[in-house]
Scaffold this motif. Structure first.
Motif, PDB file in Angstrom:
ATOM      1  N   ASP A  36       0.788  -1.228   0.000  1.00 15.50           N
ATOM      2  CA  ASP A  36       0.000   0.000   0.000  1.00 15.50           C
ATOM      3  C   ASP A  36       0.822   1.280   0.000  1.00 15.50           C
ATOM      4  OD1 ASP A  36      -2.364  -1.400  -0.163  1.00 15.50           O
ATOM      5  OD2 ASP A  36      -2.484  -1.644   1.994  1.00 15.50           O
ATOM      6  N   THR A  40       0.640   4.773  -2.862  1.00 12.20           N
ATOM      7  CA  THR A  40       0.414   6.001  -2.091  1.00 12.20           C
ATOM      8  C   THR A  40       1.526   7.015  -2.337  1.00 12.20           C
ATOM      9  OG1 THR A  40      -0.739   4.747  -0.390  1.00 12.20           O
ATOM     10  CG2 THR A  40       0.090   6.918   0.231  1.00 12.20           C
ATOM     11  N   ARG A  76      -5.381   5.993  -4.443  1.00  8.20           N
ATOM     12  CA  ARG A  76      -4.189   6.333  -3.660  1.00  8.20           C
ATOM     13  C   ARG A  76      -4.577   6.781  -2.255  1.00  8.20           C
ATOM     14  NH1 ARG A  76      -0.221  10.026  -6.882  1.00  8.20           N
ATOM     15  NH2 ARG A  76       1.002   9.654  -5.004  1.00  8.20           N
ATOM     16  N   THR A  79      -5.223   3.460  -0.440  1.00  7.72           N
ATOM     17  CA  THR A  79      -3.969   2.795  -0.074  1.00  7.72           C
ATOM     18  C   THR A  79      -3.216   3.608   0.980  1.00  7.72           C
ATOM     19  OG1 THR A  79      -2.773   3.766  -1.957  1.00  7.72           O
ATOM     20  CG2 THR A  79      -3.714   1.563  -2.269  1.00  7.72           C
ATOM     21  N   GLY A  80      -3.368   4.925   0.935  1.00  7.74           N
ATOM     22  CA  GLY A  80      -2.751   5.769   1.960  1.00  7.74           C
ATOM     23  C   GLY A  80      -3.339   5.511   3.340  1.00  7.74           C
TER      24      GLY A  80
END
Length: 170
Positions: A36, A40, A76, A79-80
């Motif tokens: 992840d 990101t 993103r 995933t962040g």
């Protein structure tokens, strides 16, 4: 979900389900770091690389999850969350499971709700039904790889449903 401060947790060896959860969420800690953080931080995983971590992400994205290969901004952000919010939670959760800390109950419920909402609805919906149009869904492989990331938090939610979850066997 208020717990009684006088109730003590069973020893870990008497809570095998919690041992299993601790192992799984330890693995989630590693996947948050390896998988992840790359999208990101904007690491390009759209082609093979000599870097084994980037290459493993390329393999996953190319064969299973093309949305992951070219993540839009919203992806993103998801995933962040995993890389920078869920990651510290996983560490705390594993410690709390091992030590039988009752206070983890509410954060675990919040986490499981977020996972079901973000992963279960948003990401699965996009992966399975399209959008953006250039992504070709691969539902079979995608579900095989990603369904545990939704099912296990739901099982955690079920585990945390009672007051004082560590004082009795599951």
């Amino acid at each position: 979900m208020a717990s009684d401060p006088g109730i003590r947790a069973l020893p870990l060896r008497e809570r095998p389900v919690d041992i299993g959860f601790a192992l799984v969420f330890s693995a989630f800690t590693i996947t948050s770091i390896i998988s992840d953080m790359l999208p990101t931080l904007g690491v390009d995983i759209s082609h093979p690389s000599s870097n084994p971590i980037v290459n493993s992400n390329y393999w996953y994205a190319h064969d299973t999850d093309p949305l992951f290969m070219h993540p839009p901004t919203w992806m993103r952000i998801c995933t962040g969350l995993s890389a920078f919010v869920y990651l510290p939670f996983y560490v705390l959760l594993v410690i709390a499971l091992v030590r039988g800390w009752q206070w983890i109950q509410l954060p675990a419920v919040i986490y499981a709700t977020m996972i079901v909402t973000l992963t279960g609805i948003v990401i699965f919906g996009v992966e399975l039904f399209g959008e953006p149009e250039w992504v070709t869904p691969r539902p079979g492989k995608f579900l095989a790889f990603n369904l545990p990331y939704v099912l296990l938090p739901v099982l955690l939610l079920i585990r945390m449903r009672r007051p004082d979850p560590f004082s009795r066997r599951f």
